[in-house]
Design a protein around this motif. Structure first.
Motif, mmCIF file in Angstrom:
data_model
loop_
_atom_site.group_PDB
_atom_site.id
_atom_site.type_symbol
_atom_site.label_atom_id
_atom_site.label_comp_id
_atom_site.label_asym_id
_atom_site.label_seq_id
_atom_site.Cartn_x
_atom_site.Cartn_y
_atom_site.Cartn_z
ATOM 1 N N ARG A 212 23.467 3.918 -39.010
ATOM 2 C CA ARG A 212 23.023 5.297 -38.779
ATOM 3 C C ARG A 212 21.966 5.337 -37.666
ATOM 4 N N ASP A 213 20.956 4.474 -37.756
ATOM 5 C CA ASP A 213 19.850 4.502 -36.786
ATOM 6 C C ASP A 213 20.273 4.021 -35.406
ATOM 7 N N ARG A 214 21.145 3.019 -35.351
ATOM 8 C CA ARG A 214 21.582 2.468 -34.057
ATOM 9 C C ARG A 214 22.629 3.371 -33.412
ATOM 10 N N GLN B 193 22.372 -0.796 -48.370
ATOM 11 C CA GLN B 193 21.544 0.227 -47.725
ATOM 12 C C GLN B 193 21.069 -0.241 -46.351
ATOM 13 N N SER B 194 20.784 -1.539 -46.218
ATOM 14 C CA SER B 194 20.329 -2.054 -44.918
ATOM 15 C C SER B 194 21.418 -1.881 -43.857
ATOM 16 N N ILE B 195 22.680 -2.076 -44.245
ATOM 17 C CA ILE B 195 23.798 -1.899 -43.300
ATOM 18 C C ILE B 195 23.963 -0.413 -42.959
ATOM 19 N N ILE B 196 23.931 0.425 -43.998
ATOM 20 C CA ILE B 196 24.093 1.875 -43.802
ATOM 21 C C ILE B 196 23.004 2.416 -42.876
ATOM 22 N N VAL C 92 27.111 7.944 -39.907
ATOM 23 C CA VAL C 92 26.710 7.927 -41.316
ATOM 24 C C VAL C 92 27.899 7.429 -42.142
ATOM 25 N N VAL C 93 27.794 6.188 -42.600
ATOM 26 C CA VAL C 93 28.889 5.624 -43.397
ATOM 27 C C VAL C 93 28.522 5.664 -44.874
ATOM 28 N N GLU C 94 29.499 5.861 -45.703
ATOM 29 C CA GLU C 94 29.254 5.945 -47.142
ATOM 30 C C GLU C 94 29.517 4.599 -47.792
ATOM 31 N N ARG C 95 28.764 4.340 -48.829
ATOM 32 C CA ARG C 95 28.832 3.050 -49.512
ATOM 33 C C ARG C 95 30.267 2.702 -49.929
ATOM 34 N N ALA D 73 20.565 -12.745 -45.495
ATOM 35 C CA ALA D 73 20.437 -12.771 -44.030
ATOM 36 C C ALA D 73 20.714 -11.404 -43.417
ATOM 37 N N THR D 74 21.727 -10.718 -43.931
ATOM 38 C CA THR D 74 22.079 -9.391 -43.402
ATOM 39 C C THR D 74 20.947 -8.407 -43.635
ATOM 40 N N GLU D 75 20.429 -8.397 -44.851
ATOM 41 C CA GLU D 75 19.356 -7.455 -45.170
ATOM 42 C C GLU D 75 18.119 -7.722 -44.309
ATOM 43 N N ALA D 76 17.773 -8.983 -44.124
ATOM 44 C CA ALA D 76 16.616 -9.317 -43.278
ATOM 45 C C ALA D 76 16.862 -8.880 -41.833
#
Length: 329
Positions: A81-83, A74-77, A87-90, A280-283
């Motif tokens: 999306r925000d940057r 979800q953090s990547i999605i 909108v990418v799907e899981r 690290a990615t999620e943070a």
């Protein structure tokens, strides 16, 4: 919540830490102060919110097999999306153990020895080395020099493509010239790719570092053609200086490409994210918004300094100011 001003001025001695950039000289019997300019990592500290997240994970002292949990994906999605408004799907996504490795995986999965791979130099050298070392043939479609930089040469591209060409590797933003490719350019590239049945690998590792008001356009967003012919690679590693924690991912909207590629990744367990990659990615992607803006602001000033210094002291060296990333061509 406003973040305190990050101190990007503090000098961290990276020598003798087994850092590729700083211990390369010693390993290769070169003078100690030689810096390899091809190593793209920052000398800024990795942001504290990433270090803290890793530390917190270490407090739970069992490092057994992890699951690829929702918060990570979800953090990547959310970030993409925000940057970038994409909108990418899981189910379009998989972890990969590095983008250069990902390029090698696509080449091995989708082509045969002797097939041709198109690259657009001047470009990141593994785009050439990986196919060559995998016994594929390289076809060059060099960028065309313009008054102020470079552009894609579509006329030449149409001439060099033949039925042995299977893959085109795109740097978006372009490394090392630092071009944020326009929607029009990318759409034209996608049309040609679909017409000639090419898979486009879009390496978007520098996508979170557009500078001077420029905007990154994800290749897969420019047209339905682009979405259907592409495999996009991304990672937080360049933006947040965590290249040593391998944290890349692939995004593949097309079901047929996805089944072929992901089945192979899964068969070989190449899509198994490590504990530290996920943490690290999620943070990075949940807490990194403000840090990133401060970092880019600092980088812009560094680039201005380099450009001004060269103009004044070494005018025979011409600078192409990057529209993205911290590499100066």
């Amino acid at each position: 919540s406003k973040m305190n001003k990050v101190n990007f001025d503090s000098i961290i001695d990276r020598r003798n830490t087994n850092s590729l950039k700083h211990d390369f000289a010693k390993e290769n019997n070169l003078p100690e102060d030689v810096l390899p300019m091809w190593v793209a990592d920052m000398d800024f500290e990795t942001p504290d919110f990433i270090i803290e997240a890793l530390r917190k994970r270490l407090d739970h002292a069992v490092m057994g097999y992890p699951i690829q949990y929702d918060g990570y994906w979800q953090s990547i999605i959310n970030w993409i999306r925000d940057r970038h408004g994409w909108v990418v799907e899981r189910e379009w996504m998989r972890y990969i153990p590095g983008i250069v490795k990902g390029i090698g995986m696509v080449i091995n999965r989708f082509t045969q020895p002797g097939d041709k791979i198109i690259i657009q130099p001047p470009v990141y050298h593994p785009f050439r080395l990986v196919p060559e070392h995998n016994e594929r043939e390289i076809v060059m479609n060099p960028l065309r020099k313009t008054e102020c930089g470079y552009e894609m040469d579509f006329e030449n591209l149409e001439q060099v493509i033949d039925e042995k060409c299977k893959v085109l590797i795109l740097a978006n933003p372009h490394n090392p010239v630092g071009i944020t490719w326009s929607r029009e350019t990318l759409a034209q590239l996608a049309d040609i790719a679909v017409k000639h049945n090419l898979v486009v690998i879009s390496d978007e590792i520098h996508c979170d570092m557009p500078l001077y008001g420029n905007v990154h356009t994800p290749f897969a967003t420019v047209s339905e053609q682009a979405a259907q012919c592409s495999i996009t690679f991304g990672a937080p590693s360049k933006t947040f200086n965590i290249a040593g924690i391998v944290s890349s991912f692939a995004v593949v909207p097309n079901a047929a490409l996805r089944e072929k590629f992901f089945a192979w990744l899964e068969a070989n367990e190449l899509d198994m994210a490590t504990i530290f990659a996920m943490v690290a990615t999620e943070a990075a992607f949940t807490k990194g918004k403000e840090w990133r803006l401060q970092m880019l602001n600092y980088i812009e000033q560094n680039i201005d300094f380099v450009a001004d210094y060269l103009a004044e002291n070494l005018p025979e060296i011409k600078v192409v100011k990057p529209q993205a990333s911290y590499l100066v061509w």
